[in-house]
Structures are given as structure tokens and as C-alpha cells.
Design an enzyme around this catalytic site. Structure first.
Site, PDB file in Angstrom:
ATOM      1  N   ARG A 131       0.830  -1.209   0.000  1.00  0.00           N
ATOM      2  CA  ARG A 131       0.000   0.000   0.000  1.00  0.00           C
ATOM      3  C   ARG A 131       0.868   1.264   0.000  1.00  0.00           C
ATOM      4  NH1 ARG A 131      -4.269   2.977   3.683  1.00  0.00           N
ATOM      5  NH2 ARG A 131      -5.654   3.567   1.996  1.00  0.00           N
TER       6      ARG A 131
ATOM      7  N   HIS B 145       0.624   4.180  -2.675  1.00  0.00           N
ATOM      8  CA  HIS B 145       0.268   5.559  -2.309  1.00  0.00           C
ATOM      9  C   HIS B 145       1.362   6.569  -2.612  1.00  0.00           C
ATOM     10  CE1 HIS B 145      -3.625   5.493   0.191  1.00  0.00           C
ATOM     11  NE2 HIS B 145      -3.666   4.582  -0.764  1.00  0.00           N
TER      12      HIS B 145
ATOM     13  N   HIS C  42      -6.098  -5.585  -3.713  1.00  0.00           N
ATOM     14  CA  HIS C  42      -7.026  -5.883  -2.629  1.00  0.00           C
ATOM     15  C   HIS C  42      -7.206  -7.384  -2.369  1.00  0.00           C
ATOM     16  CE1 HIS C  42      -8.839  -1.566  -2.564  1.00  0.00           C
ATOM     17  NE2 HIS C  42      -7.622  -1.631  -2.105  1.00  0.00           N
TER      18      HIS C  42
ATOM     19  N   TRP D 258     -10.435  -8.528   2.261  1.00  0.00           N
ATOM     20  CA  TRP D 258     -11.206  -8.808   1.038  1.00  0.00           C
ATOM     21  C   TRP D 258     -11.232 -10.304   0.716  1.00  0.00           C
ATOM     22  CZ3 TRP D 258      -7.975  -4.594   1.609  1.00  0.00           C
ATOM     23  CH2 TRP D 258      -8.499  -3.333   1.316  1.00  0.00           C
TER      24      TRP D 258
HETATM   25 ZN1  ZEM Z   1      -6.168  -0.016  -1.507  1.00  0.00          ZN
HETATM   26  N1  ZEM Z   1      -7.133   0.475   0.211  1.00  0.00           N
HETATM   27  N2  ZEM Z   1      -7.356   1.241  -2.577  1.00  0.00           N
HETATM   28  N3  ZEM Z   1      -5.141  -0.440  -3.227  1.00  0.00           N
HETATM   29  N4  ZEM Z   1      -4.957  -1.225  -0.472  1.00  0.00           N
HETATM   30  C1  ZEM Z   1      -6.897  -0.055   1.443  1.00  0.00           C
HETATM   31  C2  ZEM Z   1      -5.968  -1.049   1.757  1.00  0.00           C
HETATM   32  C3  ZEM Z   1      -5.081  -1.593   0.853  1.00  0.00           C
HETATM   33  C4  ZEM Z   1      -8.402   2.004  -2.077  1.00  0.00           C
HETATM   34  C5  ZEM Z   1      -8.685   2.231  -0.716  1.00  0.00           C
HETATM   35  O1  ZEM Z   1      -9.436   3.300  -0.339  1.00  0.00           O
HETATM   36  C6  ZEM Z   1      -8.141   1.409   0.326  1.00  0.00           C
HETATM   37  C7  ZEM Z   1      -5.377   0.040  -4.486  1.00  0.00           C
HETATM   38  C8  ZEM Z   1      -6.479   0.795  -4.854  1.00  0.00           C
HETATM   39  C9  ZEM Z   1      -7.387   1.348  -3.941  1.00  0.00           C
HETATM   40  C10 ZEM Z   1      -3.920  -1.979  -0.988  1.00  0.00           C
HETATM   41  C11 ZEM Z   1      -3.418  -1.917  -2.280  1.00  0.00           C
HETATM   42  C12 ZEM Z   1      -3.992  -1.189  -3.304  1.00  0.00           C
HETATM   43  C13 ZEM Z   1      -7.765   0.533   2.396  1.00  0.00           C
HETATM   44  C14 ZEM Z   1      -7.761   0.235   3.884  1.00  0.00           C
HETATM   45  C15 ZEM Z   1      -8.544   1.436   1.710  1.00  0.00           C
HETATM   46  C16 ZEM Z   1      -9.645   2.282   2.333  1.00  0.00           C
HETATM   47  C17 ZEM Z   1      -6.686   1.052   4.598  1.00  0.00           C
HETATM   48  C18 ZEM Z   1      -6.646   0.781   6.085  1.00  0.00           C
HETATM   49  O2  ZEM Z   1      -7.669   0.992   6.734  1.00  0.00           O
HETATM   50  O3  ZEM Z   1      -5.580   0.344   6.585  1.00  0.00           O
HETATM   51  C19 ZEM Z   1      -9.124   2.597  -3.178  1.00  0.00           C
HETATM   52  C20 ZEM Z   1     -10.335   3.493  -3.064  1.00  0.00           C
HETATM   53  C21 ZEM Z   1      -8.500   2.174  -4.330  1.00  0.00           C
HETATM   54  C22 ZEM Z   1      -8.858   2.440  -5.751  1.00  0.00           C
HETATM   55  C23 ZEM Z   1     -10.048   2.755  -6.182  1.00  0.00           C
HETATM   56  C24 ZEM Z   1      -4.350  -0.381  -5.384  1.00  0.00           C
HETATM   57  C25 ZEM Z   1      -4.249  -0.008  -6.853  1.00  0.00           C
HETATM   58  C26 ZEM Z   1      -3.465  -1.141  -4.647  1.00  0.00           C
HETATM   59  C27 ZEM Z   1      -2.203  -1.837  -5.039  1.00  0.00           C
HETATM   60  C28 ZEM Z   1      -1.947  -2.309  -6.254  1.00  0.00           C
HETATM   61  C29 ZEM Z   1      -3.413  -2.865   0.038  1.00  0.00           C
HETATM   62  C30 ZEM Z   1      -2.319  -3.907  -0.143  1.00  0.00           C
HETATM   63  C31 ZEM Z   1      -4.151  -2.623   1.194  1.00  0.00           C
HETATM   64  C32 ZEM Z   1      -4.040  -3.326   2.552  1.00  0.00           C
HETATM   65  C33 ZEM Z   1      -3.133  -2.570   3.491  1.00  0.00           C
HETATM   66  C34 ZEM Z   1      -2.989  -3.224   4.848  1.00  0.00           C
HETATM   67  O4  ZEM Z   1      -2.531  -2.518   5.755  1.00  0.00           O
HETATM   68  O5  ZEM Z   1      -3.318  -4.402   5.024  1.00  0.00           O
END
Ligand code: ZEM
Length: 299
Positions: free
Chosen positions: A47, A51, A180, A196
Site C-alpha cells: 500500500r 500511495h 485488494h 477482502w
Molecule cells: Zn487499496 N485500500 N485502494 N489499493 N490497499 C486499502 C488497503 C489496501 C483504495 C482504498 O481506499 C483502500 C489500491 C487501490 C485502492 C492496498 C493496495 C492497493 C484501504 C484500507 C482502503 C480504504 C486502509 C486501512 O484501513 O488500513 C481505493 C479506493 C482504491 C482504488 C479505487 C491499489 C491499486 C493497490 C495496489 C496495487 C493494500 C495492499 C491494502 C491493505 C493494506 C494493509 O494494511 O493491510
């Protein structure tokens, strides 16, 4: 002449073996430290890599264009972007390697951390190039470029991934769905809750299968609007995730990736690598590097 919406990476980089050493250090720390969530810091490293890269706006020629180059998430100002809540954990995890390898920029460290995490969590090989440089506070990108999970339209998802980052429908589906498969949402970070998939420390195409096969209902709770699977009520989908199922142009790729794991992984490797390089021009002398996993090295 270099277009003003990209930055030029340094040509003076270390040989491949040096970066493989850093990769191994990160991978060993990932293996040793299992005191997070489902037993791995890997997901939060992925993540962080996303980001720090996902702030890029290809239409922005200013010094605030974003992307992984400038390492500006080391500044409080960028950490305070509400979308970055919870990422300090990942920065802190990687900080010892910045001390140990002081010539490595934050942009290189954080993107390499994501590459390492994906590969060590059984994902595909991700090509990676070094040469990003740390820039100052005046390079911090504006807030609200990273996607807001509460938005539930295809138009919104495309406004981030196509208009700003320049990805196609197929590429955005691949990025979001494989991303995800990993990790979970934390109430104290984003306000959302839960994983997820049933295997949040493995890179899989399970997100796509679950999105199609499960019956997703709005979760009944006091928290943010999110979806839960009717059969186990232990999984989640964000409103933006549901768009991939509801929008017919996205859905055909969800179906493709649910059926074809090999294609899913090959496409993800390619598109994630390009995500990490948005807004950067690398010199021809810097060849893409492909790291060996610890397992492949017998470590
Ligand atoms: Zn995420 N993501 N993401 N994402 N994401 C979260 C967690 C993780 C969105 C989003 O708002 C959120 C992509 C695209 C998008 C990962 C990877 C990738 C979380 C939860 C949210 C809310 C955060 C928390 O509470 O800790 C949205 C709206 C997206 C697009 C529309 C893309 C592209 C990613 C990588 C290729 C990963 C690995 C996580 C889990 C993080 C963790 O701490 O476990």
C-alpha cells in the site's frame, strides 16, 4: 527535450547485486517480523508503494506533480493526507534500510519495499528501476489525488486511474483487484473494516472470484458504508470495489481475471511496475532489474 510532466532519474545507480542485497534485507525482516494483522507487514508495504506512486497527475507540470520520485511522504504534510492514514507503520518498517543504505532515496526504498513484498507473498516478478531522488517540502503533491473509497461510480474510478494516472479500464481493474487480494482495512486508519479475501498474505486472483461469486450486501453497522459477503460475513468490499462488478466495461475484465490467474498475474506484474514509474524518465543505461526471492536463493 524532456516533457515537464516527468522527472529524470539519476543515471548513477549501484550495480544489480547491491539492490538484491537491500531486497534480501527487506525480505528477511518481513519473514522475521510477524506481529501485524494476519502475520505480515507485506500488505502495508504494498500500500505504501502504491500511495507514494498514485499521487501522480500526468496533466500537472508543476513541482507538485506527485508520483514516487520525490519521496515526499517523509514529510508530515503528506502523511496528514487522510488517504495516507495508517502508512506510517510501513515507513517505520523500512526506515532502518534508509539508515543502512544512506544513498538510497526514499522513493527507491518505498517502491522496492512494495516489489519485495509482492514477490515474497507469492506474487509475480516485478521489474524495478532505481534512480529516484528525494526532493523538498515544496514537492508535496496536493491532497485528494488518491482515491476515495466511498465513491461508487465508474466515472470517479476512471477520473483517478485514467485521467491522472493514464491507465486503461483493464489496467485499473487488474491493479485494484490484485492489490485488494492483500491485507485488510483498519477502523483506526481508513474507518473501514476487514479483509477482502481469506488469504490476505498471498497474492492471488481471489478478489475477482469472490467479487463475482459472493452475494455482497451493505454491512449493518455504525461504521462507513461498506459491503459484506452474505455467506460468511467476514469479508468486505469497498464502494469503489463494487464498481468493478457493476460497471459492464470493468466487469468483463473482472470475469477474465477470475478465470485466468496466469494472465492476471502477468498483467499485474506489468502494470504495477509501470505504476511505480509514473512521472519518471529513466536513462537507457538503467536496465530493469528482476530480483530473486529468498526462496530462490535458498535463504
Ligand atoms: Zn487499496 N485500500 N485502494 N489499493 N490497499 C486499502 C488497503 C489496501 C483504495 C482504498 O481506499 C483502500 C489500491 C487501490 C485502492 C492496498 C493496495 C492497493 C484501504 C484500507 C482502503 C480504504 C486502509 C486501512 O484501513 O488500513 C481505493 C479506493 C482504491 C482504488 C479505487 C491499489 C491499486 C493497490 C495496489 C496495487 C493494500 C495492499 C491494502 C491493505 C493494506 C494493509 O494494511 O493491510
Amino acid at each position: 527535450l524532456l516533457a515537464t510532466n516527468v522527472r529524470e532519474a539519476s543515471a548513477s545507480v549501484k550495480p544489480f547485486e547491491e539492490y538484491q542485497k537491500i531486497y534480501n534485507d527487506i525480505a528477511e525482516k518481513l519473514r522475521e517480523e510477524d506481529d501485524r494483522d494476519d502475520g505480515s507487514y507485506g500488505p502495508v508495504l504494498v500500500r505504501l508503494a502504491w500511495h507514494c506512486s498514485g499521487t501522480y497527475d500526468q496533466n500537472d507540470s508543476s513541482q507538485n506533480k506527485g508520483g514516487s520520485y520525490a519521496g515526499t511522504m517523509r514529510f508530515q504534510k503528506e502523511q496528514d493526507d487522510p488517504e495516507n492514514a495508517g502508512l506510517k507503520v510501513a515507513q517505520d518498517f523500512l526506515e532502518p534500510f534508509k539508515t543502512k543504505y544512506s544513498s538510497l532515496s526514499y522513493g527507491d526504498l518505498w517502491t522496492l519495499g512494495g516489489v519485495c513484498a509482492i514477490q515474497e507473498l507469492n506474487g509475480p516478478k516485478i521489474k524495478w528501476r532505481p534512480g529516484r531522488k528525494d526532493l523538498g517540502l515544496d514537492a508535496v503533491p496536493p491532497y485528494h489525488r488518491l482515491p476515495d473509497a466511498s465513491q461508487e461510480t465508474g466515472e470517479y474510478v476512471r477520473s483517478v486511474f485514467n485521467s491522472r494516472l493514464g491507465f486503461t479500464d483493464q489496467e485499473m481493474v487488474c491493479l485494484i483487484g490484485v492489490g485488494h487480494a492483500l491485507g485488510r482495512c483498519h477502523v483506526d486508519a481508513s474507518g473501514y473494516d476487514g479483509p477482502w479475501t481469506f488469504s490476505p498474505t498471498m497474492v492471488t486472483n481471489d478478489f475477482f472470484k469472490l467479487l463475482l461469486d459472493e452475494d455482497w450486501k451493505i454491512r449493518d453497522w455504525d461504521g462507513k458504508r461498506q459491503y459484506t459477503d452474505s455467506s460468511t460475513k467476514s469479508l468486505m468490499m469497498l464502494p469503489t470495489d463494487m464498481v468493478l462488478k457493476k460497471d459492464s466495461k470493468f466487469r468483463k475484465y473482472v470475469e477474465l481475471y477470475a478465470k485466468d490467474e496466469e494472465k492476471c498475474m502477468a498483467d499485474f506484474a506489468d502494470v504495477f511496475s509501470r505504476l511505480l514509474e509514473r512521472g519518471i524518465k529513466f536513462p537507457d543505461s538503467t536496465k530493469p532489474m528482476v530480483f530473486k526471492t529468498l526462496e530462490e536463493q535458498g535463504l
